[in-house]
Design an enzyme around this catalytic site. Sequence first.
Site, PDB file in Angstrom:
ATOM      1  N   LYS A   1       7.076   9.374   8.774  1.00  0.00           N
ATOM      2  CA  LYS A   1       6.500   8.209   9.449  1.00  0.00           C
ATOM      3  C   LYS A   1       7.121   8.040  10.841  1.00  0.00           C
ATOM      4  CE  LYS A   1       3.932   7.961   5.940  1.00  0.00           C
ATOM      5  NZ  LYS A   1       4.121   7.323   4.657  1.00  0.00           N
TER       6      LYS A   1
HETATM    7  C1  LIG Z   1       3.612   7.228   3.189  1.00  0.00           C
HETATM    8  C2  LIG Z   1       2.551   6.361   2.653  1.00  0.00           C
HETATM    9  C3  LIG Z   1       2.762   5.484   1.578  1.00  0.00           C
HETATM   10  C4  LIG Z   1       3.989   5.505   0.748  1.00  0.00           C
HETATM   11  O1  LIG Z   1       5.163   5.361   1.450  1.00  0.00           O
HETATM   12  P1  LIG Z   1       6.522   5.977   0.837  1.00  0.00           P
HETATM   13  O2  LIG Z   1       7.572   5.415   1.700  1.00  0.00           O
HETATM   14  O3  LIG Z   1       6.386   7.469   0.933  1.00  0.00           O
HETATM   15  O4  LIG Z   1       6.610   5.527  -0.586  1.00  0.00           O
HETATM   16  C5  LIG Z   1       1.741   4.624   1.230  1.00  0.00           C
HETATM   17  N1  LIG Z   1       0.565   4.634   1.865  1.00  0.00           N
HETATM   18  C6  LIG Z   1       0.304   5.474   2.886  1.00  0.00           C
HETATM   19  C7  LIG Z   1      -1.029   5.396   3.569  1.00  0.00           C
HETATM   20  C8  LIG Z   1       1.284   6.380   3.292  1.00  0.00           C
HETATM   21  O5  LIG Z   1       1.021   7.233   4.288  1.00  0.00           O
END
Ligand SMILES: *Cc1c(COP(=O)(O)O)cnc(C)c1O
Length: 374
Positions: free
Chosen positions: A181
């Site tokens: 992210k």
């Molecule tokens: C990455 C992601 C998640 C989950 O986040 P984590 O920190 O990996 O648990 C949920 N929704 C979307 C759209 C994502 O890209």
Amino acid sequence: MLPFVRPTIEQEDLDAIAEVLRSGWIASGPRCRALEDALADYLGGGARVRMLNSGTSALEAAVLAAGIGPGDEVIVPAMTFVASAQAVLRAGATPVLVDVDLDSRNLTAAAVEEAITRRTRAVMPVHFAGLPVDMDAIAAVAQHHGLRIIEDAAHAIGARYRGRPIGAAGDLVCFSFHPNKNITTIEGGALVCFDDATAAHVERLRFHGIERDADGGMDVGEWGGKMNLADVNAALGLAQLPRLDRFNARRRALAELYLRTLPAHPCLAPPCAGEGHSWHIFAVRIDFARLGTTRAAFQRHLQGHDIATGMHYPAVHTFSLFRQRGYRPEDCPNARTIGEQTLTLPLFPAMTDSDVERVCTALGAVIAEFEHER
Ligand SMILES: *Cc1c(COP(=O)(O)O)cnc(C)c1O
């Protein structure tokens, strides 16, 4: 080999983590609270921020904090990471998967309106790739039908809608700080809400349902999980957050360069640009079938040019978990097409302009190779 994603970890990140490790307090504590305050400052408005150990946990806590459970339905786009829909299942409720716009890949108010039943309790917009959903339209429908709004903003830290950061306003907003992210705490997430009672509820949900009184006594009045974030992770987030806008500006510059440099070809559709986009990923659509190939073969050819790519995402309704629940591949045709045609090109702040040019040249060469073979 150019990876498709790489977190930016610099000396200040290493120093921040070392400092916490030496401090004697490494689990949830002062760093977590400091990161909550720093994120609330960054978002502005009336945001109350609570850290969790993943974006998935933030979504799970949001669904529970909204009081959603068995018998309830939540409208979720079929084009998202599967975690969005799974958070609804975790609460014993039913995710109702709806189609997205082919170009923006985002949920539309019209699709929400069409899916509303007597059981609908909430809608979960996902700001896909960091392109803000038309939240005014979604909010109008939600308000008219008395629905909660749980934003999956995993892609959208630093994205802006109508001039304000995503998370500055809303109902329940969930961020992820996974290494892929726009900023990272390794694993980690945050839930943003706008009233103290919900913030206190999230604190109980993330840590065993424990409530403490002023004298240090404790009570447990409800179920709670183990979803708290460690201070080591929070320290990394605190070191990353001041650089978020710089990271995102670099992402935007690289995305704009991609959009100017991508080869023009009828089989290649560039992603939708837009105001306030945080450019979490740069995902094109390629009509692999029309080129007489498959995504896997296409990716192998790009790998031959030392370029790695990703796939975000297969459509949620095509997974067996949801086929078992009655969904057919043709139910959400745009999500299905995106799932079949999507290819995530490398995009991360440390990339150079010449990396982008190299990817675009290789993309043109690989398309030409397949056209020639056909
Ligand atoms: C990455 C992601 C998640 C989950 O986040 P984590 O920190 O990996 O648990 C949920 N929704 C979307 C759209 C994502 O890209």
